[in-house]
Motif scaffolding. Sequence first.
Motif, PDB file in Angstrom:
ATOM      1  N   ARG A  77      31.444  -0.965 -18.661  1.00 20.59           N
ATOM      2  CA  ARG A  77      32.706  -0.560 -19.299  1.00 20.59           C
ATOM      3  C   ARG A  77      32.777   0.954 -19.424  1.00 20.59           C
ATOM      4  N   ASP A  78      31.683   1.568 -19.851  1.00 25.36           N
ATOM      5  CA  ASP A  78      31.653   3.027 -19.971  1.00 25.36           C
ATOM      6  C   ASP A  78      31.843   3.689 -18.608  1.00 25.36           C
ATOM      7  N   ARG A  79      31.171   3.151 -17.586  1.00 23.18           N
ATOM      8  CA  ARG A  79      31.299   3.720 -16.240  1.00 23.18           C
ATOM      9  C   ARG A  79      32.737   3.619 -15.754  1.00 23.18           C
ATOM     10  N   THR A  80      33.360   2.482 -16.012  1.00 22.10           N
ATOM     11  CA  THR A  80      34.745   2.295 -15.590  1.00 22.10           C
ATOM     12  C   THR A  80      35.658   3.285 -16.287  1.00 22.10           C
ATOM     13  N   ASP A  81      35.494   3.447 -17.591  1.00 23.96           N
ATOM     14  CA  ASP A  81      36.329   4.395 -18.338  1.00 23.96           C
ATOM     15  C   ASP A  81      36.165   5.813 -17.786  1.00 23.96           C
ATOM     16  N   ARG A  82      34.921   6.205 -17.499  1.00 30.44           N
ATOM     17  CA  ARG A  82      34.703   7.556 -16.973  1.00 30.44           C
ATOM     18  C   ARG A  82      35.296   7.702 -15.570  1.00 30.44           C
ATOM     19  N   ALA A  83      35.125   6.668 -14.765  1.00 24.90           N
ATOM     20  CA  ALA A  83      35.654   6.727 -13.398  1.00 24.90           C
ATOM     21  C   ALA A  83      37.176   6.786 -13.392  1.00 24.90           C
ATOM     22  N   LEU A  84      37.819   6.057 -14.308  1.00 23.87           N
ATOM     23  CA  LEU A  84      39.276   6.122 -14.400  1.00 23.87           C
ATOM     24  C   LEU A  84      39.742   7.519 -14.801  1.00 23.87           C
ATOM     25  N   ALA A  85      38.924   8.202 -15.607  1.00 20.09           N
ATOM     26  CA  ALA A  85      39.299   9.537 -16.068  1.00 20.09           C
ATOM     27  C   ALA A  85      39.084  10.603 -14.986  1.00 20.09           C
ATOM     28  N   ARG A  86      37.980  10.495 -14.222  1.00 20.26           N
ATOM     29  CA  ARG A  86      37.661  11.570 -13.267  1.00 20.26           C
ATOM     30  C   ARG A  86      37.864  11.192 -11.804  1.00 20.26           C
ATOM     31  N   GLY A  87      38.090   9.898 -11.538  1.00 23.06           N
ATOM     32  CA  GLY A  87      38.365   9.482 -10.164  1.00 23.06           C
ATOM     33  C   GLY A  87      37.158   9.344  -9.275  1.00 23.06           C
ATOM     34  N   PHE A  88      35.979   9.236  -9.850  1.00 22.50           N
ATOM     35  CA  PHE A  88      34.774   9.096  -9.040  1.00 22.50           C
ATOM     36  C   PHE A  88      33.691   8.394  -9.844  1.00 22.50           C
ATOM     37  N   ASP A  89      32.879   7.600  -9.126  1.00 16.69           N
ATOM     38  CA  ASP A  89      31.658   7.054  -9.714  1.00 16.69           C
ATOM     39  C   ASP A  89      30.642   6.817  -8.604  1.00 16.69           C
ATOM     40  N   ALA A  90      29.377   6.979  -8.930  1.00 18.10           N
ATOM     41  CA  ALA A  90      28.321   6.795  -7.935  1.00 18.10           C
ATOM     42  C   ALA A  90      28.149   5.337  -7.541  1.00 18.10           C
ATOM     43  N   ASP A  91      28.552   4.409  -8.408  1.00 18.47           N
ATOM     44  CA  ASP A  91      28.550   2.988  -8.065  1.00 18.47           C
ATOM     45  C   ASP A  91      29.766   2.718  -7.178  1.00 18.47           C
ATOM     46  N   PRO A  92      29.572   2.282  -5.941  1.00 20.34           N
ATOM     47  CA  PRO A  92      30.722   2.135  -5.028  1.00 20.34           C
ATOM     48  C   PRO A  92      31.755   1.114  -5.486  1.00 20.34           C
ATOM     49  N   ILE A  93      31.325   0.042  -6.170  1.00 22.75           N
ATOM     50  CA  ILE A  93      32.282  -0.964  -6.629  1.00 22.75           C
ATOM     51  C   ILE A  93      33.155  -0.392  -7.740  1.00 22.75           C
ATOM     52  N   VAL A  94      32.551   0.290  -8.686  1.00 20.21           N
ATOM     53  CA  VAL A  94      33.323   0.929  -9.756  1.00 20.21           C
ATOM     54  C   VAL A  94      34.231   2.015  -9.177  1.00 20.21           C
ATOM     55  N   HIS A  95      33.692   2.768  -8.213  1.00 13.31           N
ATOM     56  CA  HIS A  95      34.496   3.829  -7.601  1.00 13.31           C
ATOM     57  C   HIS A  95      35.715   3.256  -6.885  1.00 13.31           C
ATOM     58  N   ALA A  96      35.522   2.192  -6.102  1.00 11.97           N
ATOM     59  CA  ALA A  96      36.645   1.593  -5.378  1.00 11.97           C
ATOM     60  C   ALA A  96      37.706   1.113  -6.354  1.00 11.97           C
ATOM     61  N   PHE A  97      37.269   0.472  -7.452  1.00  7.53           N
ATOM     62  CA  PHE A  97      38.237   0.002  -8.445  1.00  7.53           C
ATOM     63  C   PHE A  97      38.974   1.169  -9.087  1.00  7.53           C
ATOM     64  N   ALA A  98      38.247   2.208  -9.463  1.00  7.59           N
ATOM     65  CA  ALA A  98      38.881   3.350 -10.121  1.00  7.59           C
ATOM     66  C   ALA A  98      39.902   4.014  -9.202  1.00  7.59           C
ATOM     67  N   ASP A  99      39.580   4.106  -7.917  1.00 13.94           N
ATOM     68  CA  ASP A  99      40.530   4.684  -6.969  1.00 13.94           C
ATOM     69  C   ASP A  99      41.822   3.861  -6.936  1.00 13.94           C
ATOM     70  N   THR A 100      41.667   2.544  -6.863  1.00 11.24           N
ATOM     71  CA  THR A 100      42.836   1.657  -6.866  1.00 11.24           C
ATOM     72  C   THR A 100      43.605   1.772  -8.176  1.00 11.24           C
TER      73      THR A 100
END
Length: 293
Positions: A77-100
């Motif tokens: 959940r924390d990773r998702t929140d951060r990825a939604l805010a900055r548009g990137f995450d090192a976890d590819p699944i979280v990153h793909a979701f955040a981009d979408t």
Amino acid sequence: MTAVHSPRDRYTAVAQRCADVVIRQYSTSFGMASRLFTPATRPHVAAIYAWARAADEVVDGAIGERDDAQSLIEELRDRTDRALARGFDADPIVHAFADTARRFGIDARLVDPFYESMATDLRVTEHSPESLERYIHGSAEVIGEMCMRTFSGGGLGERPGMAEGARRLGAAFQKVNFLRDVNEDWHQLGRNYLPGRDPAALTDRDVAELADDVDSDLAVAGEAIARIPGRDRVAVLAAHDLFAELNRRLRAAGAAEVTAGRVRVPDAVKVRVVARAVATGARPERTPARTTP
């Protein structure tokens, strides 16, 4: 001339391919239907599915102990929140979701209920009608609405009835899975998603009533599906009809077969259902109904 992509674009493309692997490996029915989306829509639907599947696997025991699962869900959940805010995450699944999510306006209104439902799976074993309604909203209805937002380049959520139809389709998928997996949910995971009913002693009437509820959701969803433009309509129609076929088979099988966990749609029938959706889905006025092989 070869297009030059930024490192982030390249990583996003790789992340989307990872999500596509997840949907292919975990869902025969939805994976089959998802191949019918337009190339523009397909990676975004896969990203949403893979992100949700990762959390679902955690709460269903892939990580092992409950305390570990709780910690990992909080981390996701924390990773998702951060990825939604900055548009990137090192976890590819979280990153793909955040981009979408960033592209299509998927925000905390839809993301937070999902994680709340995942956390519920770690602490609730018996649902009341009210708690199950909240659980289905977070675990399925919001996923339906997320996917709908990506169809046809976005914008469908502004059309009357589309969001409700998407939520009802997500709810129908979840309820079918509750019935199909009642044996596994109760005996392996210790969860009862059927308030007021004993999973170990279902009756034919129980199965019929639960199937009726699914059909009601599918009917509302069908009206919205008919208004999705182009090829994306065909893909959603195929998914709708595949789950309608499973629901029909669960109803026909009765309590004994359902409780034994033996009801599935054979691959050959799935192919026929999808082919029928492809053949008829090009007509916008076509309202989906329960399929028969």
